[in-house]
Scaffold this motif. Structure first.
Motif, PDB file in Angstrom:
ATOM      1  N   GLU A 195       0.834  -1.214   0.000  1.00 22.20           N
ATOM      2  CA  GLU A 195       0.000   0.000   0.000  1.00 22.20           C
ATOM      3  C   GLU A 195       0.862   1.255   0.000  1.00 22.20           C
ATOM      4  O   GLU A 195       0.579   2.210  -0.730  1.00 22.20           O
ATOM      5  CB  GLU A 195      -0.946  -0.004   1.205  1.00 22.20           C
ATOM      6  CG  GLU A 195      -2.030  -1.042   1.095  1.00 22.20           C
ATOM      7  CD  GLU A 195      -2.807  -1.256   2.375  1.00 22.20           C
ATOM      8  OE1 GLU A 195      -3.894  -1.869   2.294  1.00 22.20           O
ATOM      9  OE2 GLU A 195      -2.344  -0.837   3.471  1.00 22.20           O
ATOM     10  N   ASP A 201      -7.707  -3.787  -8.137  1.00 21.23           N
ATOM     11  CA  ASP A 201      -7.961  -4.097  -6.731  1.00 21.23           C
ATOM     12  C   ASP A 201      -8.641  -2.881  -6.081  1.00 21.23           C
ATOM     13  O   ASP A 201      -8.089  -1.780  -6.092  1.00 21.23           O
ATOM     14  CB  ASP A 201      -6.630  -4.401  -6.026  1.00 21.23           C
ATOM     15  CG  ASP A 201      -6.805  -4.657  -4.552  1.00 21.23           C
ATOM     16  OD1 ASP A 201      -6.925  -3.666  -3.791  1.00 21.23           O
ATOM     17  OD2 ASP A 201      -6.815  -5.827  -4.147  1.00 21.23           O
ATOM     18  N   ARG A 215      -9.164  -1.841  -3.040  1.00 22.19           N
ATOM     19  CA  ARG A 215      -8.455  -1.161  -1.942  1.00 22.19           C
ATOM     20  C   ARG A 215      -7.287  -0.324  -2.486  1.00 22.19           C
ATOM     21  O   ARG A 215      -7.126   0.834  -2.115  1.00 22.19           O
ATOM     22  CB  ARG A 215      -7.974  -2.198  -0.928  1.00 22.19           C
ATOM     23  CG  ARG A 215      -7.406  -1.589   0.330  1.00 22.19           C
ATOM     24  CD  ARG A 215      -7.226  -2.666   1.396  1.00 22.19           C
ATOM     25  NE  ARG A 215      -6.440  -2.198   2.513  1.00 22.19           N
ATOM     26  CZ  ARG A 215      -6.931  -1.609   3.587  1.00 22.19           C
ATOM     27  NH1 ARG A 215      -8.231  -1.402   3.701  1.00 22.19           N
ATOM     28  NH2 ARG A 215      -6.130  -1.218   4.564  1.00 22.19           N
ATOM     29  N   ALA A 242     -13.439   1.468   1.140  1.00 23.04           N
ATOM     30  CA  ALA A 242     -12.493   0.415   0.743  1.00 23.04           C
ATOM     31  C   ALA A 242     -11.827  -0.230   1.953  1.00 23.04           C
ATOM     32  O   ALA A 242     -10.956  -1.093   1.796  1.00 23.04           O
ATOM     33  CB  ALA A 242     -11.444   0.997  -0.198  1.00 23.04           C
ATOM     34  N   GLY A 243     -12.239   0.192   3.161  1.00 19.41           N
ATOM     35  CA  GLY A 243     -11.707  -0.432   4.366  1.00 19.41           C
ATOM     36  C   GLY A 243     -10.643   0.369   5.093  1.00 19.41           C
ATOM     37  O   GLY A 243     -10.082  -0.108   6.078  1.00 19.41           O
ATOM     38  N   PHE A 244     -10.361   1.571   4.636  1.00 22.39           N
ATOM     39  CA  PHE A 244      -9.396   2.421   5.325  1.00 22.39           C
ATOM     40  C   PHE A 244     -10.112   3.227   6.402  1.00 22.39           C
ATOM     41  O   PHE A 244     -11.289   3.578   6.255  1.00 22.39           O
ATOM     42  CB  PHE A 244      -8.713   3.377   4.338  1.00 22.39           C
ATOM     43  CG  PHE A 244      -7.816   2.684   3.359  1.00 22.39           C
ATOM     44  CD1 PHE A 244      -6.580   2.189   3.750  1.00 22.39           C
ATOM     45  CD2 PHE A 244      -8.208   2.512   2.042  1.00 22.39           C
ATOM     46  CE1 PHE A 244      -5.750   1.537   2.850  1.00 22.39           C
ATOM     47  CE2 PHE A 244      -7.382   1.873   1.128  1.00 22.39           C
ATOM     48  CZ  PHE A 244      -6.150   1.381   1.537  1.00 22.39           C
TER      49      PHE A 244
END
Length: 185
Positions: A64, A110, A112, A141-143
């Motif tokens: 990331e 992807d 994320r 996105a999960g952050f």
């Protein structure tokens, strides 16, 4: 080729020797952007400290982090930084197709990584004035919202290396040369 000195451990000002030594030990060479940033120990040491906190105390995975840094480099049109972060992204496990998408100015498939890349570019293009849509896409996105501020750190760190490399135009290191990049290519 650059007209700015490309410092080595032998030629760097004393205040720049520690970060250059650590970078050489880490990568096996002194990265070109660091070699030119050594012309200003204040710049090099600021970068080195900030990057240490970003890498050591940050919450992003190595992959990331590299997507963030590569997205910054592309958005800033930094040929040296795009090539360098392509090498690093591949080494840190970013899928080749995701790396190539970012290099083209596109989002990775992807979700994320796409959200992280999009937010990074939005910070740069909007000069930090994110809107609710930017934030929602990132958090969906999960952050976490706190990671919005960690992206600020990544953008700031990249500004130091990208801008220094854009001004000085250091040559690519042999290991980085296969990843050469030019804007719009």
């Amino acid at each position: 080729m650059t007209s700015y000195p490309m410092h080595t451990l032998d030629t760097a000002p004393a205040e720049a020797k520690v970060p250059l030594t650590v970078l050489r030990e880490t990568f096996g060479f002194v990265p070109g952007a660091a070699a030119v940033m050594a012309n200003s120990p204040a710049l090099l040491n600021s970068f080195f400290s900030a990057f240490g906190h970003f890498r050591g105390g940050g919450t992003f995975t190595p992959a990331e982090r590299q997507v963030l840094l590569l997205s910054n480099a592309v958005a800033n049109g930094s040929e040296w930084a795009v090539a360098f972060h392509t090498l690093e992204a591949l080494a840190d496990g970013v899928p080749r197709e995701a790396v190539e998408a970012v290099r083209r100015g596109e989002l990775p498939r992807d979700p994320r990584l796409a959200a992280l890349s999009a937010l990074t570019v939005a910070y740069i293009e909007k000069r930090g004035h994110l809107d609710e849509t930017d934030v929602k896409a990132f958090t969906s996105a999960g952050f976490g919202e706190e990671q919005l501020f960690e992206v600020v750190a990544g953008v700031a760190i990249s500004a130091m290396t990208n801008y220094a490399a854009n001004v000085a135009r250091p040559p690519l290191e042999p290991v980085v040369e296969p990843h050469a990049w030019t804007p719009g290519a």
